[in-house]
Design an enzyme around this catalytic site. Structure first.
Site, PDB file in Angstrom:
ATOM      1  N   ARG A   1       0.071  78.227 -31.004  1.00 28.33           N
ATOM      2  CA  ARG A   1      -0.578  78.510 -29.722  1.00 28.33           C
ATOM      3  C   ARG A   1      -0.559  80.014 -29.416  1.00 28.33           C
ATOM      4  O   ARG A   1       0.491  80.643 -29.446  1.00 28.33           O
ATOM      5  CB  ARG A   1       0.098  77.721 -28.595  1.00 28.33           C
ATOM      6  CG  ARG A   1      -0.367  76.272 -28.570  1.00 28.33           C
ATOM      7  CD  ARG A   1       0.335  75.460 -27.531  1.00 28.33           C
ATOM      8  NE  ARG A   1       1.672  75.115 -27.939  1.00 28.33           N
ATOM      9  CZ  ARG A   1       2.511  74.381 -27.231  1.00 28.33           C
ATOM     10  NH1 ARG A   1       2.147  73.934 -26.044  1.00 28.33           N
ATOM     11  NH2 ARG A   1       3.712  74.102 -27.691  1.00 28.33           N
TER      12      ARG A   1
ATOM     13  N   CYS B   1       4.349  79.743 -23.691  1.00 32.09           N
ATOM     14  CA  CYS B   1       4.822  80.123 -22.348  1.00 32.09           C
ATOM     15  C   CYS B   1       4.268  81.440 -21.825  1.00 32.09           C
ATOM     16  O   CYS B   1       3.603  81.458 -20.794  1.00 32.09           O
ATOM     17  CB  CYS B   1       6.337  80.187 -22.341  1.00 32.09           C
ATOM     18  SG  CYS B   1       7.087  78.581 -22.526  1.00 32.09           S
TER      19      CYS B   1
HETATM   20  C1  UDX Z   1       9.684  82.243 -24.225  1.00 32.47           C
HETATM   21  C2  UDX Z   1      10.919  82.618 -23.396  1.00 32.47           C
HETATM   22  O1  UDX Z   1      11.770  83.483 -24.184  1.00 32.47           O
HETATM   23  C3  UDX Z   1      11.667  81.393 -22.943  1.00 32.47           C
HETATM   24  O2  UDX Z   1      12.741  81.768 -22.087  1.00 32.47           O
HETATM   25  C4  UDX Z   1      10.704  80.485 -22.176  1.00 32.47           C
HETATM   26  O3  UDX Z   1      11.352  79.288 -21.796  1.00 32.47           O
HETATM   27  C5  UDX Z   1       9.487  80.151 -23.036  1.00 32.47           C
HETATM   28  O4  UDX Z   1       8.865  81.366 -23.473  1.00 32.47           O
HETATM   29  P1  UDX Z   1       9.202  81.463 -26.726  1.00 32.47           P
HETATM   30  O5  UDX Z   1       7.762  81.509 -26.357  1.00 32.47           O
HETATM   31  O6  UDX Z   1       9.709  80.286 -27.471  1.00 32.47           O
HETATM   32  O7  UDX Z   1      10.124  81.603 -25.422  1.00 32.47           O
HETATM   33  O8  UDX Z   1       9.496  82.738 -27.663  1.00 32.47           O
HETATM   34  P2  UDX Z   1      10.151  84.174 -27.555  1.00 32.47           P
HETATM   35  O9  UDX Z   1      11.209  84.278 -28.588  1.00 32.47           O
HETATM   36  O10 UDX Z   1      10.520  84.538 -26.199  1.00 32.47           O
HETATM   37  O11 UDX Z   1       8.924  85.078 -28.053  1.00 32.47           O
HETATM   38  C6  UDX Z   1       7.676  85.081 -27.371  1.00 32.47           C
HETATM   39  C7  UDX Z   1       6.700  86.026 -28.032  1.00 32.47           C
HETATM   40  O12 UDX Z   1       7.086  87.369 -27.838  1.00 32.47           O
HETATM   41  C8  UDX Z   1       6.566  85.858 -29.546  1.00 32.47           C
HETATM   42  O13 UDX Z   1       5.214  85.961 -29.884  1.00 32.47           O
HETATM   43  C9  UDX Z   1       7.377  86.993 -30.101  1.00 32.47           C
HETATM   44  O14 UDX Z   1       6.931  87.401 -31.375  1.00 32.47           O
HETATM   45  C10 UDX Z   1       7.131  88.070 -29.059  1.00 32.47           C
HETATM   46  N1  UDX Z   1       8.201  89.074 -28.975  1.00 32.47           N
HETATM   47  C11 UDX Z   1       9.434  88.748 -28.514  1.00 32.47           C
HETATM   48  C12 UDX Z   1       7.924  90.394 -29.348  1.00 32.47           C
HETATM   49  O15 UDX Z   1       6.815  90.723 -29.772  1.00 32.47           O
HETATM   50  N2  UDX Z   1       8.921  91.325 -29.215  1.00 32.47           N
HETATM   51  C13 UDX Z   1      10.160  91.023 -28.758  1.00 32.47           C
HETATM   52  O16 UDX Z   1      11.003  91.942 -28.666  1.00 32.47           O
HETATM   53  C14 UDX Z   1      10.434  89.686 -28.402  1.00 32.47           C
END
Ligand code: UDX
Length: 439
Positions: A331, A263
């Site tokens: 991804r 996403c």
């Molecule tokens: C995200 C959104 O949270 C969700 O609402 C949307 O529908 C799809 O995209 P997702 O991609 O499943 O969800 O994962 P998420 O838990 O949000 O993490 C995304 C990325 O950010 C990961 O690579 C994670 O490691 C990174 N991240 C997240 C950080 O590096 N630091 C953080 O504090 C939070």
């Protein structure tokens, strides 16, 4: 109530399973016959905690069906959700909508009674109107209303996010569609989930704005983490100090190797495309995208620096490959940027990931795939934590150290790119600890 969900990818499958758990009769349509056959046998094509049980229970109860045949499902449904993939278009980074439009063309001829057609995939502003136009053009007789109902679930906690969302966003132009969607979400209304009703373009933009803002928050703390390293500050204390301000909040302020997944990378780029198209550039998001690319490369150089530039003939243990824990999704994972840079420098990489190895093999065939974390650490010159799986949080440090090769100064290199260890504990145990933004 009967609904059809077109597309059994992440969003489609989780939404379908969860709606059926609400007691709704759900038919999931996908044109991949092999995938449908597997789903009919109860095999789940993705790793998502709890999804297998939900599919099994609701299939057994006769509320959840999988098929390749769209016409019958559409004819019997009050609501049709389009949840097909919207991959990044080659070349310009905009979302590729061919599957969304194709779904609209296929649905149109089979609409009999009044039907609400809903986009659930994340689609650029204006797509709802496009889909409605396609349906009208394909079948001028169709009695339908268009709606947008973006999905905010996170991989790894998708079911909890669907069942207990912070909010439900519904974009409609007609009260008939609003009534249909409100009735579908009645179980959430009962647990007092805020339901925000807007017009369609607003709902579409809300999803992009939310994802871009979260990506911005992550990259903001990552850049502050980099600054912390330069000045000797502790990013976790800074994040806590910021997060206690309720206007900021403490979520998504965890530094690391940059964001990945299906996403954030795609949606941030698509938003900048839409903005450019309307001559209202979102330069903040443009720099977030660039900062994220840089952060991944920066992590590789951080490791190279910790190895004093001597990667030739070195062996590195890499724990975690997926873009985050509790998923098998590779991804845009930071591993895809970081590991090739380390390989170019001559390092041999011994890797382990609890769920992501099959997917990783397709992108990174030249890694040494191990059976567990301890095997990966055999004769390693450094341990690198790339994804914060729970099973890496409590490693037997003595066992790891006994199997590693020490540095010339006698210490053992431990690069914790997710900051899951207490630096002092590792130092006392004889490791040279390298984290992100920890002074
Ligand atoms: C995200 C959104 O949270 C969700 O609402 C949307 O529908 C799809 O995209 P997702 O991609 O499943 O969800 O994962 P998420 O838990 O949000 O993490 C995304 C990325 O950010 C990961 O690579 C994670 O490691 C990174 N991240 C997240 C950080 O590096 N630091 C953080 O504090 C939070």
């Amino acid at each position: 109530m009967r609904i059809t969900i077109i597309g059994s990818g992440y969003v489609g499958l989780v939404s379908g399973a969860c709606f059926s758990e609400f007691g709704i009769d759900v038919t999931c349509v996908d044109n991949d016959a092999d995938k449908v056959a597997r789903l009919q046998r109860g095999e789940i094509p993705i790793f998502e905690p709890g999804l297998d049980l939900l599919v099994e229970r609701n299939s057994a109860a006769g509320r959840l069906h999988f098929t390749t045949s769209l016409p019958e499902a559409v004819r019997q449904s009050e609501l049709i959700f389009i949840a097909v993939g919207t991959p990044e278009r080659r070349g310009d980074g905009a979302a590729d909508l061919q599957y969304v439009y194709e779904a609209a063309r296929q649905v149109a001829p089979h609409i009999k009674n009044f039907t609400t057609v809903v986009t659930k995939s994340t689609v650029p502003v204006g797509t709802g109107a496009q889909v409605a136009a396609i349906i009208r053009e394909t079948n001028p007789e169709a009695d339908f209303a268009m709606a947008s109902n973006p999905e905010f679930l996170r991989e790894g906690s998708a079911i909890e996010d669907f069942m207990r969302p912070d909010r439900v966003v519904i974009g409609v132009e007609e009260s008939r569609a609003e009534t249909a969607l409100r009735s579908l979400y009645r179980p959430l209304y009962l647990i007092e989930t805020p339901i925000l009703v807007t017009n369609i373009v607003t709902a579409e933009l809300t999803k992009y704005a939310a994802n871009a803002f979260l990506a911005t928050k992550i990259m903001f703390i990552n850049q502050i983490a980099n600054l912390c390293e330069a000045v000797g500050a502790d990013v976790h204390a800074v994040a806590k100090g910021m997060g206690l301000d309720r206007r900021i909040g403490n979520k998504f302020l965890h530094p690391g190797p940059g964001y990945g997944g299906s996403c954030f990378p795609k949606d941030t780029i698509a938003l900048t495309r839409t903005a450019a198209l309307h001559n209202e550039p979102v330069t903040i998001v443009e720099s977030v995208i660039a900062a994220n690319d840089l952060q991944k490369q920066r992590m590789a150089h951080k490791i190279i620096r910790a190895m004093n530039g001597e990667l030739h003939k070195s062996t590195l243990a890499v724990l975690g490959l997926t873009f985050k824990p509790n998923t098998d999704d590779m991804r845009e994972a930071p591993a895809l940027t970081i590991l090739p840079i380390l390989q170019e420098q001559g390092a041999t990489l011994q890797v382990f990931d609890p769920e992501g190895m099959a997917a990783a093999r397709r992108h990174l065939p030249d890694l040494h795939y191990c059976h567990n974390a301890y095997e990966a650490c055999q004769n390693a010159d450094a341990v690198i934590i790339l994804t914060e799986w729970n099973q890496f949080r409590n490693l037997d440090l003595a066992r790891i150290q006994a199997s590693m090769r020490p540095r010339p100064d006698g210490r053992y290199l431990f690069c914790d790119l997710r900051n899951i260890y207490v630096p002092e504990t590792l130092r006392q145990a004889g490791f040279l600890y390298v984290g992100v933004g920890r002074g």
